[in-house]
Design a protein around this motif. Structure first.
Motif, mmCIF file in Angstrom:
data_model
loop_
_atom_site.group_PDB
_atom_site.id
_atom_site.type_symbol
_atom_site.label_atom_id
_atom_site.label_comp_id
_atom_site.label_asym_id
_atom_site.label_seq_id
_atom_site.Cartn_x
_atom_site.Cartn_y
_atom_site.Cartn_z
ATOM 1 N N ASN A 174 0.900 -1.258 0.128
ATOM 2 C CA ASN A 174 0.028 -0.015 0.064
ATOM 3 C C ASN A 174 0.911 1.349 0.000
ATOM 4 O OD1 ASN A 174 -1.973 -1.836 2.254
ATOM 5 N ND2 ASN A 174 -2.607 -1.415 0.089
ATOM 6 N N LEU A 175 1.981 1.353 -0.832
ATOM 7 C CA LEU A 175 2.733 2.373 -0.897
ATOM 8 C C LEU A 175 2.113 3.498 -2.084
ATOM 9 C CD1 LEU A 175 6.355 0.876 -1.155
ATOM 10 C CD2 LEU A 175 5.121 2.021 0.880
ATOM 11 N N GLY A 176 1.328 2.865 -2.885
ATOM 12 C CA GLY A 176 0.882 3.678 -3.930
ATOM 13 C C GLY A 176 1.289 3.376 -5.141
ATOM 14 N N ALA A 177 1.058 3.933 -6.204
ATOM 15 C CA ALA A 177 1.769 3.490 -7.851
ATOM 16 C C ALA A 177 3.172 4.185 -7.866
ATOM 17 C CB ALA A 177 0.774 4.316 -8.928
ATOM 18 N N LYS A 178 3.249 5.588 -7.354
ATOM 19 C CA LYS A 178 4.337 6.293 -7.297
ATOM 20 C C LYS A 178 5.629 5.597 -6.730
ATOM 21 C CE LYS A 178 4.588 9.927 -4.814
ATOM 22 N NZ LYS A 178 4.296 11.397 -4.555
ATOM 23 N N ARG A 179 5.352 5.067 -5.414
ATOM 24 C CA ARG A 179 6.264 4.674 -4.666
ATOM 25 C C ARG A 179 6.682 3.167 -5.025
ATOM 26 N NH1 ARG A 179 9.068 8.937 -3.478
ATOM 27 N NH2 ARG A 179 7.870 10.470 -2.204
ATOM 28 N N ASN A 180 5.480 2.691 -5.784
ATOM 29 C CA ASN A 180 5.696 1.116 -6.269
ATOM 30 C C ASN A 180 6.908 1.200 -7.422
ATOM 31 O OD1 ASN A 180 5.367 -1.283 -6.623
ATOM 32 N ND2 ASN A 180 3.216 -1.626 -7.135
ATOM 33 N N PHE A 181 6.630 2.273 -8.294
ATOM 34 C CA PHE A 181 7.612 2.287 -9.450
ATOM 35 C C PHE A 181 8.749 2.829 -8.986
ATOM 36 C CE2 PHE A 181 3.486 2.499 -12.012
ATOM 37 C CZ PHE A 181 4.027 1.332 -13.045
ATOM 38 N N GLU A 182 9.090 3.579 -8.188
ATOM 39 C CA GLU A 182 10.353 4.091 -7.477
ATOM 40 C C GLU A 182 11.044 2.805 -6.868
ATOM 41 O OE1 GLU A 182 12.289 7.289 -4.266
ATOM 42 O OE2 GLU A 182 10.226 6.540 -3.885
ATOM 43 N N ARG A 239 20.118 4.179 -18.579
ATOM 44 C CA ARG A 239 20.772 4.238 -16.998
ATOM 45 C C ARG A 239 20.772 5.633 -16.764
ATOM 46 N NH1 ARG A 239 22.314 -0.032 -13.451
ATOM 47 N NH2 ARG A 239 22.929 0.918 -11.708
ATOM 48 N N LYS A 240 21.490 6.484 -17.254
ATOM 49 C CA LYS A 240 21.582 7.925 -16.639
ATOM 50 C C LYS A 240 20.266 8.364 -16.379
ATOM 51 C CE LYS A 240 26.324 8.588 -17.819
ATOM 52 N NZ LYS A 240 27.241 9.707 -18.422
ATOM 53 N N GLY A 241 19.444 8.118 -17.380
ATOM 54 C CA GLY A 241 18.001 8.980 -16.637
ATOM 55 C C GLY A 241 17.561 8.224 -15.459
ATOM 56 N N ARG A 242 17.507 6.957 -15.268
ATOM 57 C CA ARG A 242 17.425 6.342 -14.140
ATOM 58 C C ARG A 242 18.062 6.949 -12.856
ATOM 59 N NH1 ARG A 242 20.414 2.640 -10.635
ATOM 60 N NH2 ARG A 242 18.881 1.078 -9.645
ATOM 61 N N ASP A 243 19.356 7.035 -13.077
ATOM 62 C CA ASP A 243 20.301 7.465 -11.762
ATOM 63 C C ASP A 243 19.882 8.806 -11.514
ATOM 64 O OD1 ASP A 243 21.307 5.024 -12.044
ATOM 65 O OD2 ASP A 243 23.371 5.749 -13.041
ATOM 66 N N VAL A 244 19.554 9.804 -12.485
ATOM 67 C CA VAL A 244 19.106 11.136 -12.176
ATOM 68 C C VAL A 244 17.997 11.524 -11.347
ATOM 69 C CG1 VAL A 244 20.803 12.258 -13.740
ATOM 70 C CG2 VAL A 244 18.458 11.818 -14.306
ATOM 71 N N SER A 245 17.236 10.451 -11.535
ATOM 72 C CA SER A 245 15.740 10.447 -10.953
ATOM 73 C C SER A 245 15.318 10.043 -9.480
ATOM 74 C CB SER A 245 14.908 9.679 -12.169
ATOM 75 O OG SER A 245 14.817 10.315 -13.323
ATOM 76 N N LEU A 246 16.610 9.051 -9.257
ATOM 77 C CA LEU A 246 16.237 8.714 -7.887
ATOM 78 C C LEU A 246 17.176 9.373 -6.999
ATOM 79 C CD1 LEU A 246 16.818 4.611 -8.601
ATOM 80 C CD2 LEU A 246 14.624 6.073 -7.838
ATOM 81 N N PRO A 247 16.641 9.606 -5.639
ATOM 82 C CA PRO A 247 15.292 9.242 -5.241
ATOM 83 C C PRO A 247 14.394 10.097 -5.561
ATOM 84 C CG PRO A 247 16.384 10.277 -3.478
ATOM 85 C CD PRO A 247 17.501 9.974 -4.485
ATOM 86 N N PHE A 248 13.071 9.751 -5.631
ATOM 87 C CA PHE A 248 12.000 10.678 -5.759
ATOM 88 C C PHE A 248 11.744 11.763 -4.692
ATOM 89 C CE2 PHE A 248 9.435 7.432 -8.675
ATOM 90 C CZ PHE A 248 10.310 7.358 -9.469
ATOM 91 N N SER A 249 11.521 12.998 -5.300
ATOM 92 C CA SER A 249 11.035 13.934 -4.113
ATOM 93 C C SER A 249 9.833 13.717 -3.521
ATOM 94 C CB SER A 249 10.763 15.205 -4.933
ATOM 95 O OG SER A 249 10.136 16.084 -4.149
ATOM 96 N N PRO A 250 9.924 14.015 -2.086
ATOM 97 C CA PRO A 250 8.523 13.633 -1.290
ATOM 98 C C PRO A 250 7.350 14.419 -1.804
ATOM 99 C CG PRO A 250 9.928 14.915 -0.120
ATOM 100 C CD PRO A 250 10.809 14.695 -1.348
#
Length: 281
Positions: free
Chosen positions: A67-75, A172-183
């Motif tokens: 029950n993290l929600g879609a956003k956090r599930n994908f994170e 991969r670089k797109g993934r790296d600059v996206s993590l972690p997601f902002s609250p």
């Protein structure tokens, strides 16, 4: 080349088989499918286990949380998977057979043009109903989404996301600059698009690659575009809240302060509504 397809599930048993079948019917089959379930109470996990017995390239991500929600599930999925390229996948759509192939062709063009930087490509979508009957051949036309304007200006992207996560391919670089997601991230695709554009490039393919199923349980769906001064006036509270969320989503990544946000809001509204008036003539 290692491709990770990230599938977040939650009570998706009704449509999940059609989505999984469309993945394994792709013209490009060299991928690893990562699935993380967010606490389903229907037959979702039974379906996942059945497909794991049939296909060896499925990895189930289990971390004991739900029950993290879609956003956090994908994170969680994005942080877990180790790959060269990543694609988000919703549980209730259907991928057209050449989705991966078409997206990779565009990605290779972008790599040759821009080099080794964060890159993301996304596409249009067919809007369909629960039974996959066509509602509109272009989600961009249906919802009046303008990637030709938004994708070229990060300040406009912060106002109106043009990127549907279920159509994306990023490196991969797109993934790296996206993590972690902002609250304050509104949704995974919105946040990732901003992060990649901030430090790299995004581009689009003006053809659909998925059947975007609309039903009563969509977390995010396709809504026909409509502009009415009186509708806006009668929903001031909603408009205020939406703008507050968009500002927080993009601050300080894009906008330094609220005045800068409002400046581009006015500019973007003028451009879009001027285009809308021209289209109506």
């Amino acid at each position: 080349m290692k491709l990770a397809i990230l599938l977040g599930t939650y009570n998706g048993g009704r449509f999940l088989c059609e989505q999984l079948d469309s993945l394994f019917a792709q013209t490009m089959k060299d991928f690893q499918l990562y699935i993380r379930d967010d606490g389903s109470t229907d037959d979702t996990m039974q379906i996942v286990q059945e497909y794991r017995q049939r296909y060896s390239n499925i990895t189930l991500v289990e971390d004991g949380e739900k029950n993290l929600g879609a956003k956090r599930n994908f994170e969680r999925l994005l942080a877990f998977a180790d790959a060269d390229y990543y694609m988000f996948c919703d549980q209730d759509d259907v991928w057209l057979p050449d989705k991966i192939e078409v997206s990779f062709a565009k990605m290779k063009q972008m790599e040759q043009q821009y080099g080794d930087i964060p890159l993301l490509v996304h596409t249009d979508l067919e809007v369909v109903d629960e039974e996959l009957n066509l509602i509109n051949p272009s989600c961009w036309n249906y919802a009046y989404i303008n990637p030709q304007i938004v994708d070229k200006n990060i300040y406009f992207l912060g106002l109106a996301n043009s990127v549907a996560g279920c159509t994306t391919l990023m490196n991969r670089k797109g993934r790296d600059v996206s993590l972690p997601f902002s609250p304050h991230a509104i949704m995974h695709d919105y946040w990732v698009a901003l992060c990649v554009m901030k430090r790299g490039k995004i581009d689009y393919i003006p053809v659909p690659t998925i059947k975007y199923r609309q039903h009563g349980y969509n977390v995010v769906g396709a809504t026909p575009y409509k502009f009415s001064f009186w509708d806006k006036l009668n929903t001031i509270k909603k408009v205020y809240q939406e703008n507050k969320e968009k500002y927080l989503n993009a601050h300080p990544l894009v906008y330094k302060n609220i005045l800068q946000y409002l400046f581009y809001k006015v500019q973007f509204s003028f451009i879009i509504h001027s285009k809308d008036r021209r289209r109506a003539l």
